[in-house]
Design a protein around this motif. Structure first.
Motif, PDB file in Angstrom:
ATOM      1  N   ILE A  93       0.853  -1.196   0.000  1.00 45.17           N
ATOM      2  CA  ILE A  93       0.000   0.000   0.000  1.00 45.17           C
ATOM      3  C   ILE A  93       0.885   1.241   0.000  1.00 45.17           C
ATOM      4  N   SER A  94       1.842   1.291   0.917  1.00 52.76           N
ATOM      5  CA  SER A  94       2.737   2.448   1.022  1.00 52.76           C
ATOM      6  C   SER A  94       3.527   2.660  -0.263  1.00 52.76           C
ATOM      7  N   LYS A  95       4.031   1.583  -0.817  1.00 62.83           N
ATOM      8  CA  LYS A  95       4.819   1.656  -2.064  1.00 62.83           C
ATOM      9  C   LYS A  95       4.005   2.272  -3.200  1.00 62.83           C
ATOM     10  N   HIS A  96       2.767   1.807  -3.348  1.00 63.88           N
ATOM     11  CA  HIS A  96       1.949   2.297  -4.458  1.00 63.88           C
ATOM     12  C   HIS A  96       1.397   3.698  -4.204  1.00 63.88           C
ATOM     13  N   VAL A  97       1.140   4.052  -2.954  1.00 64.11           N
ATOM     14  CA  VAL A  97       0.746   5.432  -2.645  1.00 64.11           C
ATOM     15  C   VAL A  97       1.911   6.362  -2.981  1.00 64.11           C
ATOM     16  N   LEU A  98       3.116   5.976  -2.619  1.00 63.37           N
ATOM     17  CA  LEU A  98       4.290   6.782  -2.940  1.00 63.37           C
ATOM     18  C   LEU A  98       4.457   6.906  -4.460  1.00 63.37           C
ATOM     19  N   GLY A  99       4.303   5.791  -5.168  1.00 63.98           N
ATOM     20  CA  GLY A  99       4.399   5.837  -6.635  1.00 63.98           C
ATOM     21  C   GLY A  99       3.361   6.762  -7.241  1.00 63.98           C
ATOM     22  N   TRP A 100       2.157   6.765  -6.676  1.00 60.93           N
ATOM     23  CA  TRP A 100       1.097   7.647  -7.154  1.00 60.93           C
ATOM     24  C   TRP A 100       1.471   9.099  -6.876  1.00 60.93           C
ATOM     25  N   LYS A 101       1.998   9.339  -5.679  1.00 60.74           N
ATOM     26  CA  LYS A 101       2.404  10.697  -5.303  1.00 60.74           C
ATOM     27  C   LYS A 101       3.507  11.212  -6.237  1.00 60.74           C
ATOM     28  N   GLN A 102       4.324  10.294  -6.714  1.00 62.03           N
ATOM     29  CA  GLN A 102       5.420  10.674  -7.616  1.00 62.03           C
ATOM     30  C   GLN A 102       4.980  10.747  -9.075  1.00 62.03           C
ATOM     31  N   GLY A 103       3.667  10.615  -9.312  1.00 60.99           N
ATOM     32  CA  GLY A 103       3.134  10.819 -10.650  1.00 60.99           C
ATOM     33  C   GLY A 103       2.737   9.568 -11.405  1.00 60.99           C
ATOM     34  N   GLY A 104       2.952   8.408 -10.834  1.00 62.30           N
ATOM     35  CA  GLY A 104       2.583   7.167 -11.509  1.00 62.30           C
ATOM     36  C   GLY A 104       1.087   6.898 -11.412  1.00 62.30           C
ATOM     37  N   ASP A 105       0.590   6.087 -12.326  1.00 64.03           N
ATOM     38  CA  ASP A 105      -0.820   5.701 -12.302  1.00 64.03           C
ATOM     39  C   ASP A 105      -0.954   4.499 -11.368  1.00 64.03           C
ATOM     40  N   GLN A 106      -1.228   4.765 -10.109  1.00 62.94           N
ATOM     41  CA  GLN A 106      -1.246   3.725  -9.085  1.00 62.94           C
ATOM     42  C   GLN A 106      -2.622   3.535  -8.448  1.00 62.94           C
ATOM     43  N   ARG A 107      -3.654   4.109  -9.037  1.00 58.87           N
ATOM     44  CA  ARG A 107      -5.000   4.006  -8.471  1.00 58.87           C
ATOM     45  C   ARG A 107      -5.401   2.543  -8.263  1.00 58.87           C
ATOM     46  N   GLU A 108      -5.271   1.728  -9.295  1.00 55.99           N
ATOM     47  CA  GLU A 108      -5.724   0.341  -9.206  1.00 55.99           C
ATOM     48  C   GLU A 108      -4.934  -0.459  -8.174  1.00 55.99           C
ATOM     49  N   PRO A 109      -3.589  -0.418  -8.178  1.00 55.61           N
ATOM     50  CA  PRO A 109      -2.891  -1.193  -7.144  1.00 55.61           C
ATOM     51  C   PRO A 109      -3.172  -0.711  -5.712  1.00 55.61           C
ATOM     52  N   VAL A 110      -3.355   0.589  -5.535  1.00 52.66           N
ATOM     53  CA  VAL A 110      -3.691   1.088  -4.195  1.00 52.66           C
ATOM     54  C   VAL A 110      -5.048   0.527  -3.787  1.00 52.66           C
ATOM     55  N   ALA A 111      -6.034   0.615  -4.666  1.00 47.80           N
ATOM     56  CA  ALA A 111      -7.369   0.092  -4.356  1.00 47.80           C
ATOM     57  C   ALA A 111      -7.306  -1.416  -4.100  1.00 47.80           C
ATOM     58  N   ARG A 112      -6.569  -2.131  -4.933  1.00 45.01           N
ATOM     59  CA  ARG A 112      -6.478  -3.597  -4.796  1.00 45.01           C
ATOM     60  C   ARG A 112      -5.851  -3.994  -3.468  1.00 45.01           C
ATOM     61  N   PHE A 113      -4.746  -3.335  -3.086  1.00 47.05           N
ATOM     62  CA  PHE A 113      -4.091  -3.696  -1.827  1.00 47.05           C
ATOM     63  C   PHE A 113      -4.898  -3.238  -0.610  1.00 47.05           C
ATOM     64  N   LEU A 114      -5.628  -2.129  -0.725  1.00 52.71           N
ATOM     65  CA  LEU A 114      -6.523  -1.741   0.367  1.00 52.71           C
ATOM     66  C   LEU A 114      -7.632  -2.776   0.529  1.00 52.71           C
ATOM     67  N   ARG A 115      -8.184  -3.242  -0.584  1.00 56.59           N
ATOM     68  CA  ARG A 115      -9.229  -4.266  -0.522  1.00 56.59           C
ATOM     69  C   ARG A 115      -8.676  -5.555   0.094  1.00 56.59           C
ATOM     70  N   THR A 116      -7.485  -5.938  -0.337  1.00 59.31           N
ATOM     71  CA  THR A 116      -6.830  -7.133   0.212  1.00 59.31           C
ATOM     72  C   THR A 116      -6.627  -6.978   1.713  1.00 59.31           C
ATOM     73  N   TYR A 117      -6.200  -5.783   2.128  1.00 59.42           N
ATOM     74  CA  TYR A 117      -5.965  -5.538   3.543  1.00 59.42           C
ATOM     75  C   TYR A 117      -7.258  -5.654   4.345  1.00 59.42           C
ATOM     76  N   SER A 118      -8.338  -5.122   3.803  1.00 58.69           N
ATOM     77  CA  SER A 118      -9.632  -5.200   4.476  1.00 58.69           C
ATOM     78  C   SER A 118     -10.076  -6.651   4.649  1.00 58.69           C
ATOM     79  N   ILE A 119      -9.943  -7.429   3.597  1.00 58.38           N
ATOM     80  CA  ILE A 119     -10.311  -8.854   3.676  1.00 58.38           C
ATOM     81  C   ILE A 119      -9.465  -9.546   4.739  1.00 58.38           C
ATOM     82  N   TYR A 120      -8.169  -9.268   4.722  1.00 61.06           N
ATOM     83  CA  TYR A 120      -7.268  -9.822   5.736  1.00 61.06           C
ATOM     84  C   TYR A 120      -7.734  -9.430   7.143  1.00 61.06           C
ATOM     85  N   LEU A 121      -8.001  -8.126   7.354  1.00 60.75           N
ATOM     86  CA  LEU A 121      -8.375  -7.641   8.688  1.00 60.75           C
ATOM     87  C   LEU A 121      -9.590  -8.369   9.235  1.00 60.75           C
ATOM     88  N   GLN A 122     -10.608  -8.488   8.422  1.00 59.70           N
ATOM     89  CA  GLN A 122     -11.848  -9.117   8.883  1.00 59.70           C
ATOM     90  C   GLN A 122     -11.599 -10.570   9.287  1.00 59.70           C
TER      91      GLN A 122
END
Length: 180
Positions: A93-122
């Motif tokens: 999550i941190s890696k892809h947020v940083l990549g997005w902040k640096q101008g990369g198109d990271q919307r999908e990986p950020v969303a995917r890893f957040l979703r994965t994290y939520s599933i894990y948490l539950q």
């Protein structure tokens, strides 16, 4: 309050964070705007609250106390493996947020890893709750619970960090992308 009750209280706050995470990844998948600062805040809460505080309480005190009775060791091992899995997802999550902040198109990986994290948490919290039930019923005495509680409280930095993290969650819950 006992050590187990503190960990269960952590879970209540983690569930609040999970609601934020779910809303966030749904917004991202829908193509709506979520400020990068809020994504960074979510990543920081995951790292500082879950890993540095909650998992530390479990790994440094709670699990060793339970394991000292030569009981529930397989469950502890599995929960520890899951903690490591959590850390790896959080790093992504941190890696892809940083990549997005640096101008990369990271919307999908950020969303995917957040979703994965939520599933894990539950899933993980359900397993921990079952573990806490067994530990309370079969192993831990009131005195041990109280000793661990005092140990949790004695770390003043932890209390102020918890308060700061709860304020961060509250901030996210009040953002327009969350309340819409």
């Amino acid at each position: 309050m006992s050590a187990t009750e503190i960990l269960r209280e952590d879970h209540k706050q983690i569930r609040r964070l999970d609601v934020v995470i779910i809303k966030c990844y749904n917004e991202l998948y829908a193509g709506r705007h979520v400020p990068l600062e809020d994504l960074e805040r979510i990543a920081r809460i995951i790292e500082e609250f879950l890993d540095s505080i909650h998992y530390s309480r479990e790994e440094d005190s709670y699990f060793p106390c339970v394991a000292s009775y030569d009981h529930l060791k397989a469950e502890i091992k599995n929960l520890m493996i899951e903690h490591e899995f959590s850390r790896r997802i959080a790093a992504q999550i941190s890696k892809h947020v940083l990549g997005w902040k640096q101008g990369g198109d990271q919307r999908e990986p950020v969303a995917r890893f957040l979703r994965t994290y939520s599933i894990y948490l539950q899933d993980h919290m359900k397993k921990e709750e079952e573990f806490f039930d067994k530990a309370e019923a079969e192993i831990l005495s009131r005195e041990e619970e109280q000793e661990m509680f005092e140990q949790f409280k004695s770390v003043i930095a932890t209390a102020s960090k918890v308060d700061a993290m709860l304020e961060e969650i509250k901030f996210l819950e009040e953002q327009p992308w969350f309340t819409s």
